[in-house]
Design an enzyme around this catalytic site. Sequence first.
Site, PDB file in Angstrom:
ATOM      1  N   HIS A 198       6.856  -4.251  -3.756  1.00 35.80           N
ATOM      2  CA  HIS A 198       5.413  -4.052  -3.764  1.00 35.80           C
ATOM      3  C   HIS A 198       4.913  -4.289  -5.189  1.00 35.80           C
ATOM      4  O   HIS A 198       5.658  -4.126  -6.156  1.00 35.80           O
ATOM      5  CB  HIS A 198       5.065  -2.637  -3.327  1.00 35.80           C
ATOM      6  CG  HIS A 198       5.398  -2.342  -1.902  1.00 35.80           C
ATOM      7  ND1 HIS A 198       4.905  -1.248  -1.238  1.00 35.80           N
ATOM      8  CD2 HIS A 198       6.184  -2.992  -1.003  1.00 35.80           C
ATOM      9  CE1 HIS A 198       5.355  -1.232  -0.003  1.00 35.80           C
ATOM     10  NE2 HIS A 198       6.149  -2.284   0.165  1.00 35.80           N
TER      11      HIS A 198
ATOM     12  N   GLU B  90       3.143  -2.613  -7.273  1.00 35.18           N
ATOM     13  CA  GLU B  90       3.323  -1.506  -8.208  1.00 35.18           C
ATOM     14  C   GLU B  90       4.771  -1.413  -8.682  1.00 35.18           C
ATOM     15  O   GLU B  90       5.031  -1.232  -9.876  1.00 35.18           O
ATOM     16  CB  GLU B  90       2.907  -0.183  -7.554  1.00 35.18           C
ATOM     17  CG  GLU B  90       1.453  -0.126  -7.147  1.00 35.18           C
ATOM     18  CD  GLU B  90       1.165  -0.670  -5.741  1.00 35.18           C
ATOM     19  OE1 GLU B  90       0.050  -0.433  -5.251  1.00 35.18           O
ATOM     20  OE2 GLU B  90       2.053  -1.320  -5.130  1.00 35.18           O
TER      21      GLU B  90
END
Length: 181
Positions: free
Chosen positions: A63, A65
């Site tokens: 992801h 992040e």
Amino acid sequence: MSIRSGAEREEHDARFMELALRQAQTAVATGQTPFGAVVVDRDGQLIGEGHNAVRSTLDPTAHAEVVAIRAAWRRLGAWQILRGSTLYSSCSSCEPCLLCSFVITQIGISRVVFAARGTDVPSYKPLLGSDLAKAAAWVNAQPDWAPLEVTGDFMRDRALEMITGFPWAQAQTRAALERSP
């Protein structure tokens, strides 16, 4: 870095959210879903950036992040130095999911600024009916956890433009997405 006023903080946040939004655009251009993130250290320096790479890396944890945190960790050489950093997340950039929220709290990032809410994404399915705000409330009630400040809906209109223009139905198939021109 000491930010003295609300206006200075907003300008600082806008600068780094722009970078997160650019990462989301890069994700789309490379056939990924429109998620981008950047990590900024306590002194206000960019130390990591990344975009969703789940399909290209065949890594379900890639992801935006997590990719940005990995980049910051590699750059600094120790995860402990990331404590007190700020993460800017854009679905296009979105509120971090629970997987990313857990990583954020374990690393000790102290602030998260996000543009859109998970509920703004058509295919969003909240695990345990929870989101970062609920996770942060729990974290902040724990005496032995580092506090987590969450600022949501920052530059949300910009994120919503990307969200509404993205082919979410195609993304749900988990097939490779066409790269944008």
